[in-house]
Design a protein around this motif. Sequence first.
Motif, PDB file in Angstrom:
ATOM      1  N   GLN A  79     -43.837  -4.997  13.857  1.00 23.60           N
ATOM      2  CA  GLN A  79     -43.837  -5.017  15.322  1.00 23.60           C
ATOM      3  C   GLN A  79     -45.070  -5.757  15.849  1.00 23.60           C
ATOM      4  O   GLN A  79     -44.990  -6.514  16.809  1.00 23.60           O
ATOM      5  N   SER A  96     -29.399  -5.044  14.690  1.00 21.11           N
ATOM      6  CA  SER A  96     -29.474  -3.880  15.586  1.00 21.11           C
ATOM      7  C   SER A  96     -30.751  -3.082  15.387  1.00 21.11           C
ATOM      8  O   SER A  96     -31.331  -2.568  16.342  1.00 21.11           O
ATOM      9  N   ASN A  97     -31.212  -2.990  14.122  1.00 19.24           N
ATOM     10  CA  ASN A  97     -32.401  -2.169  13.879  1.00 19.24           C
ATOM     11  C   ASN A  97     -33.702  -2.869  14.287  1.00 19.24           C
ATOM     12  O   ASN A  97     -34.770  -2.292  14.201  1.00 19.24           O
ATOM     13  N   ASN A 156     -34.918  -2.520  19.162  1.00 16.12           N
ATOM     14  CA  ASN A 156     -35.959  -1.690  19.773  1.00 16.12           C
ATOM     15  C   ASN A 156     -37.347  -2.247  19.501  1.00 16.12           C
ATOM     16  O   ASN A 156     -38.246  -2.183  20.343  1.00 16.12           O
ATOM     17  N   TYR A 199     -38.020  -5.021  21.857  1.00 17.55           N
ATOM     18  CA  TYR A 199     -38.307  -4.470  23.196  1.00 17.55           C
ATOM     19  C   TYR A 199     -39.753  -3.986  23.288  1.00 17.55           C
ATOM     20  O   TYR A 199     -40.475  -4.306  24.240  1.00 17.55           O
ATOM     21  N   LEU A 200     -40.182  -3.233  22.285  1.00 13.90           N
ATOM     22  CA  LEU A 200     -41.542  -2.683  22.303  1.00 13.90           C
ATOM     23  C   LEU A 200     -42.588  -3.783  22.200  1.00 13.90           C
ATOM     24  O   LEU A 200     -43.682  -3.671  22.760  1.00 13.90           O
ATOM     25  N   ARG A 215     -42.648  -5.792  26.079  1.00 14.63           N
ATOM     26  CA  ARG A 215     -42.481  -4.957  27.273  1.00 14.63           C
ATOM     27  C   ARG A 215     -42.801  -5.682  28.576  1.00 14.63           C
ATOM     28  O   ARG A 215     -42.218  -5.391  29.618  1.00 14.63           O
ATOM     29  N   SER A 234     -39.329  -7.752  29.255  1.00 15.39           N
ATOM     30  CA  SER A 234     -38.288  -7.196  28.387  1.00 15.39           C
ATOM     31  C   SER A 234     -36.857  -7.558  28.790  1.00 15.39           C
ATOM     32  O   SER A 234     -35.911  -7.185  28.121  1.00 15.39           O
ATOM     33  N   LEU A 237     -30.651   5.179  16.423  1.00 11.86           N
ATOM     34  CA  LEU A 237     -30.848   3.743  16.620  1.00 11.86           C
ATOM     35  C   LEU A 237     -29.884   3.188  17.664  1.00 11.86           C
ATOM     36  O   LEU A 237     -30.280   2.507  18.602  1.00 11.86           O
ATOM     37  N   ASN A 257     -30.381   4.182  21.448  1.00 13.53           N
ATOM     38  CA  ASN A 257     -31.443   3.522  22.217  1.00 13.53           C
ATOM     39  C   ASN A 257     -31.341   1.995  22.189  1.00 13.53           C
ATOM     40  O   ASN A 257     -32.214   1.306  22.689  1.00 13.53           O
ATOM     41  N   ILE A 258     -30.287   1.494  21.624  1.00 16.27           N
ATOM     42  CA  ILE A 258     -30.211   0.068  21.321  1.00 16.27           C
ATOM     43  C   ILE A 258     -30.134  -0.823  22.556  1.00 16.27           C
ATOM     44  O   ILE A 258     -30.508  -1.992  22.530  1.00 16.27           O
ATOM     45  N   LYS A 285     -31.749  -0.553  25.372  1.00 16.57           N
ATOM     46  CA  LYS A 285     -32.978  -0.611  26.154  1.00 16.57           C
ATOM     47  C   LYS A 285     -33.525  -2.042  26.140  1.00 16.57           C
ATOM     48  O   LYS A 285     -33.844  -2.595  25.084  1.00 16.57           O
TER      49      LYS A 285
END
Length: 299
Positions: free
Chosen positions: A1, A21-22, A25, A28-29, A32, A35, A66, A69-70, A72
């Motif tokens: 990340q 998919s994994n 998030n 996104y993080l 931010r 986003s 997972l 929250n995908i 977001k």
Amino acid sequence: QLLLKEVIDRYQPSLIHVHSSNLANMAYLANRKNSDNILLTFHGYFKNDKNAISEGKKRGLDIEKLYSNIYKGINATFLNSVMYEETIIDKTIEVDKKFIIPNGINSSFYYCEKARFQIRKEFNINDNKLFLISVGALSTRKNLINLIDMLKNSNLDFLYLIVGREGDQKEKIKQSIQNDLRFRLMEYVKNDLVYRYYSAADILMLPSTKEGQALVSIEAFSCGLPVVINKKITDSLGSLKEYENHLEIDLDKKELKELEGLKNFKNRDRKKISNKIQLEHHWSAIAIKYIEAYKLIIK
């Protein structure tokens, strides 16, 4: 990340297209501040798939959490086929930002008459014997054990070649086909040589219970190879359905009569199909579709 955030901060991309998919998030993080420029391609949707949940746990992933929250920070979604369209669109905030763009292939997949002759000679396969092939992971989702059992009980004269290296069903598959000369397992074939086996085969067998859009189906079509597909996942073919180069089989019912029809399914004009797929599904053609979609999203 942290590495992803460093890259984003350095290059300030207009769009971030995530193909896993994994990683959605994580993107996104790491982004931010801006986003709303994240795009996600769904190559499958396995929130309620028991096998995917089990495999995820082995890798330290909570699949159910997972997928919860995908969405977001996701600005637009891409699918390779209509297979999971309803499931995904139900959760997508802006339905108009949904694009269906198929997978593509490179120029290393084509029909080769010379390779067909060489491989069939190597395996001692005459024109009367059906040469079946499957390529991919040896996992539960690929449903190979079910197909193997059906073939064992059929009256077909065949050789079934399974090309695959890893998966939770590997040992079970090995045991199932042990000492049966009608089945062969090749654990590794270089990617740029797979076309030789597609060319030699008569039919690609795709018995999976879940697929987004199996890349092997496009690879096979690119080699002019007909595809026999589990009825459950026919929609995963997407735009390939229009070529009428596939046959649906209900693997849940295990009806052997459907398998007997394979003998009449292998005769196709393979070069014609191969040339058409090479033109319409080459990565250069698919890239144009993505560029058009990117322009619409930015606009």
